[in-house]
Design a protein around this motif. Structure first.
Motif, mmCIF file in Angstrom:
data_model
loop_
_atom_site.group_PDB
_atom_site.id
_atom_site.type_symbol
_atom_site.label_atom_id
_atom_site.label_comp_id
_atom_site.label_asym_id
_atom_site.label_seq_id
_atom_site.Cartn_x
_atom_site.Cartn_y
_atom_site.Cartn_z
ATOM 1 N N PHE A 7 16.732 -6.437 -8.675
ATOM 2 C CA PHE A 7 16.897 -7.631 -7.844
ATOM 3 C C PHE A 7 18.357 -8.085 -7.761
ATOM 4 C CE2 PHE A 7 12.602 -7.867 -9.716
ATOM 5 C CZ PHE A 7 11.850 -7.830 -8.554
ATOM 6 N N ASP A 8 19.262 -7.129 -7.788
ATOM 7 C CA ASP A 8 20.690 -7.437 -7.684
ATOM 8 C C ASP A 8 21.247 -7.198 -6.283
ATOM 9 O OD1 ASP A 8 21.112 -8.179 -10.362
ATOM 10 O OD2 ASP A 8 21.205 -6.075 -10.969
ATOM 11 N N ALA A 9 20.559 -6.395 -5.472
ATOM 12 C CA ALA A 9 21.128 -5.927 -4.210
ATOM 13 C C ALA A 9 21.485 -7.059 -3.255
ATOM 14 C CB ALA A 9 20.160 -4.958 -3.526
ATOM 15 N N SER A 10 20.697 -8.128 -3.245
ATOM 16 C CA SER A 10 20.962 -9.244 -2.330
ATOM 17 C C SER A 10 21.612 -10.425 -3.034
ATOM 18 C CB SER A 10 19.653 -9.691 -1.658
ATOM 19 O OG SER A 10 19.106 -8.662 -0.870
ATOM 20 N N SER A 11 22.101 -10.210 -4.227
ATOM 21 C CA SER A 11 22.742 -11.301 -4.961
ATOM 22 C C SER A 11 24.115 -11.635 -4.396
ATOM 23 C CB SER A 11 22.867 -10.938 -6.444
ATOM 24 O OG SER A 11 23.768 -9.850 -6.615
ATOM 25 N N GLY A 12 24.734 -10.650 -3.709
ATOM 26 C CA GLY A 12 26.068 -10.867 -3.171
ATOM 27 C C GLY A 12 27.168 -10.771 -4.198
ATOM 28 N N GLU A 13 26.814 -10.362 -5.415
ATOM 29 C CA GLU A 13 27.806 -10.277 -6.466
ATOM 30 C C GLU A 13 28.544 -8.945 -6.401
ATOM 31 O OE1 GLU A 13 26.007 -11.178 -10.193
ATOM 32 O OE2 GLU A 13 25.350 -13.186 -9.583
ATOM 33 N N GLU A 14 29.715 -8.921 -6.989
ATOM 34 C CA GLU A 14 30.574 -7.745 -6.937
ATOM 35 C C GLU A 14 29.896 -6.543 -7.605
ATOM 36 O OE1 GLU A 14 35.127 -6.432 -8.270
ATOM 37 O OE2 GLU A 14 34.393 -8.477 -8.612
ATOM 38 N N GLY A 15 30.040 -5.382 -6.968
ATOM 39 C CA GLY A 15 29.494 -4.154 -7.531
ATOM 40 C C GLY A 15 28.072 -3.860 -7.141
ATOM 41 N N THR A 16 27.475 -4.697 -6.287
ATOM 42 C CA THR A 16 26.090 -4.465 -5.860
ATOM 43 C C THR A 16 26.068 -3.798 -4.487
ATOM 44 O OG1 THR A 16 25.955 -6.680 -4.874
ATOM 45 C CG2 THR A 16 25.239 -6.427 -7.161
ATOM 46 N N THR A 17 25.032 -3.003 -4.233
ATOM 47 C CA THR A 17 24.869 -2.311 -2.959
ATOM 48 C C THR A 17 23.728 -2.948 -2.188
ATOM 49 O OG1 THR A 17 25.595 -0.222 -3.948
ATOM 50 C CG2 THR A 17 24.406 -0.100 -1.855
ATOM 51 N N PRO A 18 23.994 -3.525 -1.004
ATOM 52 C CA PRO A 18 22.929 -4.190 -0.240
ATOM 53 C C PRO A 18 21.817 -3.231 0.165
ATOM 54 C CG PRO A 18 25.108 -4.788 0.591
ATOM 55 C CD PRO A 18 25.305 -3.647 -0.361
ATOM 56 N N ILE A 19 20.651 -3.769 0.331
ATOM 57 C CA ILE A 19 19.501 -2.999 0.816
ATOM 58 C C ILE A 19 19.742 -2.632 2.281
ATOM 59 C CG2 ILE A 19 17.017 -3.104 1.293
ATOM 60 C CD1 ILE A 19 16.860 -5.180 -1.017
ATOM 61 N N PRO A 20 19.505 -1.385 2.694
ATOM 62 C CA PRO A 20 19.679 -1.011 4.107
ATOM 63 C C PRO A 20 18.864 -1.906 5.027
ATOM 64 C CG PRO A 20 19.345 0.943 2.752
ATOM 65 C CD PRO A 20 19.094 -0.236 1.857
ATOM 66 N N LYS A 21 19.425 -2.239 6.182
ATOM 67 C CA LYS A 21 18.767 -3.181 7.083
ATOM 68 C C LYS A 21 17.424 -2.670 7.581
ATOM 69 C CE LYS A 21 20.917 -5.970 9.698
ATOM 70 N NZ LYS A 21 21.686 -6.652 10.759
ATOM 71 N N TRP A 22 17.289 -1.335 7.744
ATOM 72 C CA TRP A 22 16.020 -0.803 8.243
ATOM 73 C C TRP A 22 14.863 -1.070 7.287
ATOM 74 C CZ3 TRP A 22 13.197 2.622 5.416
ATOM 75 C CH2 TRP A 22 13.852 3.356 4.426
ATOM 76 N N VAL A 23 15.180 -1.254 6.010
ATOM 77 C CA VAL A 23 14.129 -1.540 5.027
ATOM 78 C C VAL A 23 13.466 -2.882 5.342
ATOM 79 C CG1 VAL A 23 13.658 -1.999 2.592
ATOM 80 C CG2 VAL A 23 15.192 -0.129 3.234
ATOM 81 N N TRP A 24 14.261 -3.862 5.764
ATOM 82 C CA TRP A 24 13.706 -5.185 6.073
ATOM 83 C C TRP A 24 12.783 -5.111 7.292
ATOM 84 C CZ3 TRP A 24 14.174 -7.615 1.919
ATOM 85 C CH2 TRP A 24 15.346 -7.634 1.173
ATOM 86 N N LEU A 25 13.181 -4.337 8.300
ATOM 87 C CA LEU A 25 12.309 -4.170 9.468
ATOM 88 C C LEU A 25 11.016 -3.470 9.069
ATOM 89 C CD1 LEU A 25 11.780 -4.340 12.501
ATOM 90 C CD2 LEU A 25 13.017 -2.170 12.764
ATOM 91 N N SER A 26 11.133 -2.444 8.247
ATOM 92 C CA SER A 26 9.957 -1.739 7.757
ATOM 93 C C SER A 26 9.058 -2.675 6.955
ATOM 94 C CB SER A 26 10.383 -0.548 6.896
ATOM 95 O OG SER A 26 9.257 0.108 6.347
ATOM 96 N N ALA A 27 9.680 -3.541 6.136
ATOM 97 C CA ALA A 27 8.901 -4.483 5.324
ATOM 98 C C ALA A 27 8.123 -5.450 6.204
ATOM 99 C CB ALA A 27 9.825 -5.242 4.381
ATOM 100 N N ALA A 28 8.744 -5.916 7.299
ATOM 101 C CA ALA A 28 8.061 -6.839 8.211
ATOM 102 C C ALA A 28 6.865 -6.167 8.867
ATOM 103 C CB ALA A 28 9.046 -7.330 9.271
ATOM 104 N N ILE A 29 7.062 -4.938 9.325
ATOM 105 C CA ILE A 29 5.969 -4.200 9.977
ATOM 106 C C ILE A 29 4.850 -3.917 8.984
ATOM 107 C CG2 ILE A 29 5.350 -2.021 11.102
ATOM 108 C CD1 ILE A 29 8.222 -1.966 12.242
ATOM 109 N N ASN A 30 5.227 -3.493 7.787
ATOM 110 C CA ASN A 30 4.221 -3.161 6.767
ATOM 111 C C ASN A 30 3.371 -4.364 6.383
ATOM 112 O OD1 ASN A 30 5.039 -0.496 6.656
ATOM 113 N ND2 ASN A 30 6.412 -0.804 4.917
ATOM 114 N N ILE A 31 4.020 -5.515 6.171
ATOM 115 C CA ILE A 31 3.261 -6.678 5.710
ATOM 116 C C ILE A 31 2.337 -7.194 6.810
ATOM 117 C CG2 ILE A 31 4.910 -8.495 6.367
ATOM 118 C CD1 ILE A 31 3.006 -8.328 3.037
ATOM 119 N N PHE A 32 2.777 -7.087 8.067
ATOM 120 C CA PHE A 32 1.908 -7.528 9.158
ATOM 121 C C PHE A 32 0.739 -6.570 9.350
ATOM 122 C CE2 PHE A 32 0.586 -8.127 13.571
ATOM 123 C CZ PHE A 32 0.403 -9.496 13.587
ATOM 124 N N LEU A 33 0.983 -5.275 9.199
ATOM 125 C CA LEU A 33 -0.113 -4.305 9.297
ATOM 126 C C LEU A 33 -1.111 -4.493 8.154
ATOM 127 C CD1 LEU A 33 1.793 -1.052 10.355
ATOM 128 C CD2 LEU A 33 0.247 -2.422 11.756
#
Length: 317
Positions: A81-107
């Protein structure tokens, strides 16, 4: 071999309990305006496109797999749970994952809404299907808040620490359990309003994060003279309130079922008997992080979230 033979031939259910399956009828009341006026008309229209040979339990399982897919994706890209913390040294979650998450949860939400309709449509509605459905739902109670936590991460300024998110998970478990304890006493499952709101809210949050980026959540909501509240804390409060808002109705419905003699009219001991395993579980899972010698909640919060959800699913069913 003798032990294996005993295990294979053990009678887990009495003949009286087995016969009860034939007399059981699913009874649920859904008064949510969102369900009544939006989702149920949509589900009634959608289910007609499925062939009659499409098993309702397959719908249930596919919907669960879509939820699990979100858990797998976000576990891979954001285990701590560090990827969206915005702290130094973290790698953000790819944007396509969020779109996939939205589609998955609605399905997942949609399939969960139409599996029962498909069962009644083809005459396969029964207690085993309900047990399967709610058994998977009990594990989804962990998946939904755990995945939402990745939107904010464990940011020190704009979110909450893992322990507080753990409390959110326990609150969701509690709400799920008391809703089914209510049914155990009244014979009717009163579907909580918070479920529909949480599924629509989750879908909207994932879509917004995909479109605008997780950084857009890094602000504090102004509260006038009271100061401001970071959005991670707002999410925490909303999840707590939506989960606990159902509790007064549970108490009222159980009370009325005894007063009006419309429920199962169980003795006090029988009425509260399902509570004991859950209370034991709840106390142990509350104490564990505090007694952990290596601060498990900070070192590996996802493991604790998933462990708590797995045990809860077993306890509740």
């Amino acid at each position: 071999m003798q032990r294996l033979w005993r295990l294979l031939h053990w009678r887990y259910l009495t003949r009286e309990q087995i016969n009860g399956f034939d007399n059981y009828k699913y009874s649920a009341i859904d008064t949510s305006p969102l369900s009544q006026y939006v989702m149920h008309p949509f589900w009634n229209w959608l289910v007609k496109f499925f062939p009659r040979w499409f098993a309702p339990n397959l719908m249930t399982f596919l919907g669960f797999l879509f939820s699990v897919m979100n858990l797998v994706l976000l576990s891979y890209y954001d285990w701590n749970f560090d990827a969206s913390s915005g702290e130094e040294g973290t790698t953000p979650i790819p944007k396509w994952v969020w779109l996939s998450a939205a589609i998955n949860i609605f399905l997942a939400y949609t399939l969960d809404g139409i599996d029962g309709k498909q069962a009644r449509r083809i005459g396969l509605s029964g207690p085993l299907g309900e047990l399967f459905d709610h058994g998977l739902d009990s594990y989804t109670a962990m998946i939904i808040p755990t995945c939402l936590y990745s939107i904010f991460g464990r940011s020190r300024l704009y979110s909450v620490r893992p322990m507080r998110m753990y409390y959110v998970c326990l609150t969701v478990y509690f709400n799920f359990f008391v809703s089914h304890w209510e049914k155990y006493n009244t014979g009717v499952l009163y579907l909580p309003w918070g479920y529909d709101v949480s599924m629509w809210g989750s879908t909207a949050m994932y879509l917004f994060t995909w479109w605008a980026g997780f950084e857009r959540w890094k602000f504090a909501l102004p509260l006038g003279p009271l100061g401001s509240l970071p959005m991670g804390n707002v999410m925490e409060a909303v999840l707590h309130v939506s989960a606990m808002a159902n509790l007064p109705l549970v108490v009222i419905n159980v009370y009325n079922s005894y007063v009006k003699r419309t429920g199962r009219m169980l003795s006090v001991w029988e009425a509260v008997r399902p509570m004991w395993p859950f209370v034991t579980y709840f106390v142990l899972l509350l104490l564990w992080p505090f007694l952990s010698p290596n601060d498990i909640m900070e070192r590996d919060p996802r493991a604790m979230f998933m462990l708590s959800g797995t045990i809860f699913s077993n306890v509740s069913h």
